[in-house]
Design an enzyme around this catalytic site. Structure first.
Site, short mmCIF file in Angstrom:
data_model
loop_
_atom_site.label_atom_id
_atom_site.label_comp_id
_atom_site.label_asym_id
_atom_site.label_seq_id
_atom_site.Cartn_x
_atom_site.Cartn_y
_atom_site.Cartn_z
N ARG A 25 -1.82 2.65 5.88
CA ARG A 25 -1.69 1.90 4.63
C ARG A 25 -0.75 2.62 3.67
O ARG A 25 0.37 2.20 3.42
CB ARG A 25 -3.07 1.69 3.98
CG ARG A 25 -3.07 0.62 2.87
CD ARG A 25 -2.51 1.05 1.54
NE ARG A 25 -3.24 2.16 0.92
CZ ARG A 25 -2.89 2.73 -0.22
NH1 ARG A 25 -1.80 2.32 -0.87
NH2 ARG A 25 -3.59 3.74 -0.72
N ASP A 26 -1.17 3.74 3.15
CA ASP A 26 -0.38 4.46 2.14
C ASP A 26 0.94 4.92 2.73
O ASP A 26 1.95 4.98 2.05
CB ASP A 26 -1.20 5.65 1.62
CG ASP A 26 -0.60 6.25 0.35
OD1 ASP A 26 0.03 5.51 -0.41
OD2 ASP A 26 -0.79 7.46 0.13
N CYS A 42 6.25 7.20 -2.78
CA CYS A 42 5.82 6.33 -3.87
C CYS A 42 7.03 5.63 -4.45
O CYS A 42 7.96 6.29 -4.91
CB CYS A 42 5.10 7.14 -4.95
SG CYS A 42 4.62 6.14 -6.37
N ASN A 70 2.95 11.83 2.19
CA ASN A 70 1.66 12.52 2.13
C ASN A 70 1.71 13.79 2.97
O ASN A 70 2.53 13.92 3.88
CB ASN A 70 0.56 11.62 2.69
CG ASN A 70 0.30 10.40 1.85
OD1 ASN A 70 -0.44 10.44 0.88
ND2 ASN A 70 0.92 9.29 2.22
#
Length: 307
Positions: free
Chosen positions: A18-19, A243, A252
């Site tokens: 997801r992220d 982001c 991440n």
């Protein structure tokens, strides 16, 4: 840092599907997402953030959320979560069989306005009915807090601002709070300063670390949080992510690097590190790029399977 006993368990939450993928400009096929999640599950990852039930207009990469949830393997003890910022998304997640849902707030007013077009307090008010409905359905709710160690618009963020959001999310029923260093500006010193403030009110067991590795300090920050008692950390296989609202922010912390560190320190994750590295190699190849996981690359190189 002190060496833990081997019975010490650490929970790793894999956020790559997801992220990690949501900001990719090239659409990742549904089958590739399902294959990645399947590999992660086979590697022993037990907490996987699989997708987000959000507007395809704003996040086209997540338009196949229901198909992904329906196509991934289900085994006892395997928890699939999804981001659900509103009631419509929550109902879709419940229908698709999510085990856990997540809401997200920011510790920075500017970031909140740019990211979700409302103030911090307005965002928290929006999430209360979502959390209440999820809890009524027996589904745990996780809370994310963005920009806990810095904002791309405002610079440093005061620990008191993070504490305000954290307590509000706990009050609405979130069982766990993921503290996001969204732009990767955190250092062990700023990480400690934040946690010393939060831990005065919130048990370490309710907090999770979520670091981006923009300046290469993510692993050092994880060590600082381990020292202060945190035992839950988010990672993205192959270091996926970034982001869109924070220029220059990298992915991440790589799950492979995180798990390698934890195992080296004597913690237990239940994850097969070589299989995790293979999962990272798979998604990096599928996306036509090199993996961002130093440990993953080293492990596969040593095994002669990096190509």
């Amino acid at each position: 840092m002190s060496h833990p006993t081997h019975s010490t368990a650490v929970k790793v939450v894999e956020v790559g599907p997801r992220d990690g993928l949501q900001n990719e400009s090239v659409q990742v096929p549904t089958a590739t997402k399902i294959a990645l999640i399947t590999r992660l599950a086979q590697a022993g990852v037990r907490h996987i953030e699989a997708t987000a039930f959000v507007s395809p207009k704003w996040v086209p990469q997540m338009a196949d959320a229901a198909q992904v949830m329906q196509g991934i393997p289900r085994t006892p003890g395997l928890v699939y979560s999804a981001l659900t910022p509103n009631l419509q998304g929550l109902e879709a997640a419940l229908a698709a069989g999510c085990d856990e849902v997540a809401v997200f707030g920011a510790a920075s007013e500017s970031f909140s306005q740019r990211n979700i077009n409302c103030s911090i307090d307005e965002s928290l008010a929006r999430f209360r009915p979502v959390a209440a409905r999820a809890r009524a359905a027996g589904i745990p709710v996780r809370g994310y807090i963005s920009c806990v160690l810095g904002c791309p618009y405002e610079g440093p963020v005061a620990p008191e601002a993070v504490q305000h959001v954290a307590l509000a999310l706990l009050d609405m029923g979130c069982h766990e709070l993921s503290l996001g260093d969204t732009i990767g500006h955190g250092t062990p010193a700023s990480t400690r300063a934040l946690l010393e403030r939060l831990l005065a009110d919130i048990p370490a067991a309710r907090l999770a670390g979520h670091f981006h590795d923009t300046y290469g300090t993510a692993i050092a920050n994880v060590c600082a949080e381990l020292d202060l008692g945190l035992r839950t950390f988010d990672g993205a296989v192959a270091g996926l992510g970034g982001c869109p609202y924070a220029r220059g922010a990298s992915g991440n912390v790589a799950s492979e690097d995180l798990v390698h560190l934890l195992h080296a320190l004597g913690f237990e994750t239940g994850i097969d590190l070589h299989a995790l590295a293979e999962a990272g190699h798979f998604i990096a190849q599928a996306m036509g790029r090199a993996s961002g996981a130093k440990a993953g690359l080293a492990i596969l190189s040593a095994a002669g399977s990096a190509r």
